[in-house]
Design an enzyme around this catalytic site. Sequence first.
Site, mmCIF file in Angstrom:
data_model
loop_
_atom_site.group_PDB
_atom_site.id
_atom_site.type_symbol
_atom_site.label_atom_id
_atom_site.label_comp_id
_atom_site.label_asym_id
_atom_site.label_seq_id
_atom_site.Cartn_x
_atom_site.Cartn_y
_atom_site.Cartn_z
ATOM 1 N N GLY A 1 0.809 -1.211 0.000
ATOM 2 C CA GLY A 1 0.000 0.000 0.000
ATOM 3 C C GLY A 1 0.839 1.256 0.000
ATOM 4 O O GLY A 1 1.226 1.778 -1.056
ATOM 5 N N CYS A 2 1.138 1.753 1.191
ATOM 6 C CA CYS A 2 1.787 3.057 1.311
ATOM 7 C C CYS A 2 3.238 3.056 0.849
ATOM 8 O O CYS A 2 3.736 4.073 0.368
ATOM 9 C CB CYS A 2 1.677 3.556 2.747
ATOM 10 S SG CYS A 2 -0.050 3.796 3.267
ATOM 11 N N ILE A 3 3.940 1.923 0.984
ATOM 12 C CA ILE A 3 5.321 1.864 0.495
ATOM 13 C C ILE A 3 5.334 1.925 -1.024
ATOM 14 O O ILE A 3 6.064 2.715 -1.629
ATOM 15 C CB ILE A 3 6.027 0.594 0.999
ATOM 16 C CG1 ILE A 3 6.136 0.604 2.537
ATOM 17 C CG2 ILE A 3 7.416 0.451 0.357
ATOM 18 C CD1 ILE A 3 6.958 1.726 3.100
ATOM 19 N N THR B 1 4.233 5.396 -2.258
ATOM 20 C CA THR B 1 5.270 6.409 -2.045
ATOM 21 C C THR B 1 6.423 6.216 -3.013
ATOM 22 O O THR B 1 6.957 7.199 -3.562
ATOM 23 C CB THR B 1 5.770 6.346 -0.591
ATOM 24 O OG1 THR B 1 4.680 6.665 0.291
ATOM 25 C CG2 THR B 1 6.906 7.319 -0.354
#
Length: 231
Positions: A163-165, A168
Amino acid sequence: MTTVNETYAHSLENADLRAFYEAAGFAGRVGWGERPAILVIDMAGAWADPGEQIGSDLSAVSDSIVRILEEGRRAGLPIIFTTMAWDPSLAEIGEVVRRKTPHSELMLHGTERVALRPEMGRRPEEPLVVKPRASAFFGTYVDAMLISAKADTVIVVGCSTSGCIRATAESAFNRGFHVIVPREAVGDRSPSAHAANLFDIDARYGDVLPEAEVLDHLRALPQTHPRAAEE
């Protein structure tokens, strides 16, 4: 007999899949730039506490991050932390996000769920950015802070890999940053999602490297911040 699914199973160790991607023009090497910064993504209670709704055991990931932070601080690198949180009114989340990720309704400002884990040892000069979506760059000033610090490389650590990794890493890549992801310093509640997204990040957005290689690079950096020599 090897099946197609086994041949193309997502894993950094899958040489056949890597060769398949390389033949298609993926998986080039980004390498290091001249000025790294560290982005610590969402190492807060909701994600790093196995008892939480979306939590998992990230103790090994946390240990790896702490080692990377130690070397980054020694060299005086810019370090930025993130978490996700919203106002209790929930108005800023939006209906679509609430429907897709109902757990978002629990991620409220001022709660332990969105507070950084104490082992991160965040220092006063290290900003904590509250992001409204998966990417550290969406709706924040992270890119401006990196530009101001003259950073050209981001070391992305934290959670969750799928998700966030990944979000980003993609955003950093799209902005022209060198993206480095230490494989031991990122984690996910799903091992298969973790493996698949590490492969995709390495093929599309940055270089996934062993922690030891990242630490060696950081140890070779000169101290560039006036506080580094004093700490």
